[in-house]
Design an enzyme around this catalytic site. Structure first.
Site, PDB file in Angstrom:
ATOM      1  N   LYS A  18       0.833  -1.210   0.000  1.00  0.00           N
ATOM      2  CA  LYS A  18       0.000   0.000   0.000  1.00  0.00           C
ATOM      3  C   LYS A  18       0.862   1.252   0.000  1.00  0.00           C
ATOM      4  CE  LYS A  18      -2.956   0.720   3.552  1.00  0.00           C
ATOM      5  NZ  LYS A  18      -2.741   2.046   4.181  1.00  0.00           N
ATOM      6  N   GLY A  90      -5.217   7.833   5.495  1.00  0.00           N
ATOM      7  CA  GLY A  90      -4.307   8.804   6.103  1.00  0.00           C
ATOM      8  C   GLY A  90      -3.144   9.129   5.181  1.00  0.00           C
ATOM      9  N   SER A 189      11.317   5.933  10.418  1.00  0.00           N
ATOM     10  CA  SER A 189      10.104   5.284   9.909  1.00  0.00           C
ATOM     11  C   SER A 189      10.409   4.739   8.515  1.00  0.00           C
ATOM     12  CB  SER A 189       8.960   6.298   9.837  1.00  0.00           C
ATOM     13  OG  SER A 189       9.287   7.321   8.916  1.00  0.00           O
ATOM     14  N   ASP A 311       1.599  -1.284  11.801  1.00  0.00           N
ATOM     15  CA  ASP A 311       0.315  -1.719  11.231  1.00  0.00           C
ATOM     16  C   ASP A 311       0.002  -3.181  11.551  1.00  0.00           C
ATOM     17  OD1 ASP A 311      -0.078   0.809  10.131  1.00  0.00           O
ATOM     18  OD2 ASP A 311       0.904   0.275   8.246  1.00  0.00           O
ATOM     19  N   ARG A 342      -6.610   1.640  18.082  1.00  0.00           N
ATOM     20  CA  ARG A 342      -6.359   0.194  18.012  1.00  0.00           C
ATOM     21  C   ARG A 342      -5.997  -0.415  19.360  1.00  0.00           C
ATOM     22  NH1 ARG A 342      -3.405   0.133  12.029  1.00  0.00           N
ATOM     23  NH2 ARG A 342      -5.369   0.139  10.869  1.00  0.00           N
TER      24      ARG A 342
HETATM   25  C1  S3P Z   1       2.342   4.819   6.027  1.00  0.00           C
HETATM   26  C2  S3P Z   1       2.926   5.155   7.206  1.00  0.00           C
HETATM   27  C3  S3P Z   1       2.443   4.700   8.509  1.00  0.00           C
HETATM   28  C4  S3P Z   1       1.503   3.508   8.395  1.00  0.00           C
HETATM   29  C5  S3P Z   1       0.484   3.706   7.310  1.00  0.00           C
HETATM   30  C6  S3P Z   1       1.170   3.911   5.968  1.00  0.00           C
HETATM   31  C7  S3P Z   1       2.896   5.357   4.778  1.00  0.00           C
HETATM   32  O1  S3P Z   1       1.765   5.759   9.143  1.00  0.00           O
HETATM   33  O2  S3P Z   1       0.851   3.267   9.610  1.00  0.00           O
HETATM   34  O3  S3P Z   1      -0.358   2.586   7.215  1.00  0.00           O
HETATM   35  O4  S3P Z   1       2.597   4.843   3.685  1.00  0.00           O
HETATM   36  O5  S3P Z   1       3.668   6.338   4.859  1.00  0.00           O
HETATM   37  P1  S3P Z   1       2.579   6.941   9.902  1.00  0.00           P
HETATM   38  O6  S3P Z   1       3.460   7.540   8.917  1.00  0.00           O
HETATM   39  O7  S3P Z   1       1.537   7.910  10.355  1.00  0.00           O
HETATM   40  O8  S3P Z   1       3.264   6.264  11.034  1.00  0.00           O
END
Ligand code: S3P
Length: 424
Positions: A18, A90, A189, A311, A342
């Site tokens: 994704k 998001g 991250s 996730d 969650r």
């Molecule tokens: C994502 C980052 C994560 C993850 C989300 C997808 C991304 O969120 O939980 O499902 O594609 O950058 P955060 O960046 O808010 O931690």
């Protein structure tokens, strides 16, 4: 302890990642020339990103297995006439806010009831610092949010949260706005945006903990092959690990080191798995993961590990119900800001199913193996809650009546079909 009844066999290719799918679409649209994207995740979240790009005038075709996307360059070609519907996504809201902030237009971003509850200051603060205008249309800090884009200035931003979405919003604003951006986060991250920018030749570098992106005039076209989503594969890895017997091969899974925290946790739980056919796809490591059924013992997941399995924590918590001992998740405050809270949603659903589960402010403790029973599951529309209980139900043979099974459409539309196929 309830019996484990599932028998698994065969192999499964889970749908495309994704995070990479959103980014492949965005970089293809922002590029010049025709890009190809193969294996994109055809799901509601990714469709929301395609729609947001179209609202700003980029021409993005309907999602498909093999897409040719004519890039429109770094600048938007249209003024969105209606709010950009980010739906449940998001990633769409945060990444596209970064894109919109650098365009000479006014864009309103909106979402469904779940996304309207999620925090947006984490992106509006840096984007406002860069010079974008931010207006809250209903409530401070949440969607709907109006972004007035325009000439931006450079920024050095220390994000208080480890979030790839925040980092990516700033990088995209810098890229489209033609200004240097520097971002630092408390823990690293997922780094897909950085890898993709580097593979496109953008001047992205690391200086200590800082990620630095300098301006580039244009992005070249690219070819992206999107590997399987490790966050989707995690549900089937858990199924195989918790099964009574058998093993399951998950083919061509993304194995980015920032995304394999769930496999590391499974390893500590005593799960046996092997990785075969390792290769590279689109600048990312991929491989086939074979997971074997076996005994499960509890584990502890601490703060520094959280971004690598954020996730997957609903599935880990559900697995805690059948593992021997206390499964402890700490330092995971971010779980409260996902598609649902969650922590509270997992704990309340597990308790209804007979599990001793304790809610911590920043995590949870799940005691196993529990004497599980049939129970209704309130997903709060959250795909990963639905899938976690789908898997726990398949492992134990219990009836967990998931209230909104269609919630899986945002990340894994064929989940229920695949679950039935590999447990047959
Ligand atoms: C994502 C980052 C994560 C993850 C989300 C997808 C991304 O969120 O939980 O499902 O594609 O950058 P955060 O960046 O808010 O931690």
């Amino acid at each position: 302890m309830h019996r484990r009844v599932a028998r698994v066999s065969g192999s499964l290719q889970v749908p495309g990642d994704k995070s990479l799918s959103h980014r492949a679409l965005i970089f293809a649209a922002l590029g010049t020339g025709t890009s190809r994207v193969r294996g994109i995740l055809e799901s509601a979240d990714v469709r929301a990103t395609a729609g947001a790009l179209r609202a700003l005038g980029w021409s993005v075709p309907a999602l498909g297995a093999d897409m040719a996307i004519a890039g429109g360059g770094l600048h938007a070609h249209a003024h969105p006439e209606t709010p950009m519907a980010c739906e449940n996504s998001g990633t769409t809201a945060r990444l596209m806010s970064g894109v919109a902030a650098a365009q000479r237009t006014i864009a309103t971003l909106d979402g469904d009831a779940s996304l309207r509850r999620r925090p947006m200051r984490r992106i509006s603060d840096p984007l406002a610092r860069m010079g974008a205008g931010i207006a809250w249309m209903e409530n401070e800090g949440t969607l709907p949010m109006q972004v007035t884009g325009g000439a931006l200035h450079e920024v050095s931003w220390e994000s208080p949260v480890a979030s790839a979405q925040v980092k990516s919003a700033i990088l995209l604003a810098g890229l489209c706005g033609g200004v240097t951006v520097r971002v630092r986060e408390p823990q690293p991250s997922r780094d897909h945006t950085e890898r993709m920018l580097q593979s496109l030749g953008a001047p992205l570098s690391h200086a200590g903990d800082w990620i630095v992106l300098e301006p580039s005039a244009a992005l070249p076209p690219a070819e992206w092959d999107v590997p399987g989503d490790p966050s989707s594969a995690a549900f089937f890895a858990a199924l195989a690990a918790g099964a009574a017997s058998g093993s399951l091969t998950l083919t061509q899974v993304l194995l980015n080191p920032h995304r394999v925290g769930f496999l590391r946790a499974l390893e500590r739980m005593g799960v046996v798995f092997d990785v075969h056919n390792e290769s590279q796809a689109g600048g990312e490591p991929v491989g086939d993961v074979v997971v074997h059924a076996g005994a499960l013992r509890a584990t502890t997941v601490d703060e520094q590990e959280i971004p690598s399995l954020i996730d997957e924590l609903p599935m880990l918590a559900a697995l805690g119900a059948i593992a021997e001992g206390d499964t402890v998740i700490r330092g995971a405050m971010e779980l409260r800001s996902k598609e649902s809270d969650r922590i509270s949603v997992m704990v309340s659903n597990l308790r209804l199913a007979g599990v001793r589960a304790e809610e911590l402010e920043d995590g949870m403790v799940i005691s196993g193996p529990a004497d599980l029973r049939d129970a209704p599951v309130a997903t709060h529309g959250d795909h990963r809650i639905a899938m976690a209980f789908g898997v726990l139900g398949a492992i134990t043979g219990l009836r967990f009546e998931v209230d909104q099974p269609e919630a899986v459409d945002v990340s894994y539309p064929s989940f229920w079909h695949d679950l039935a196929r590999v447990t047959r």
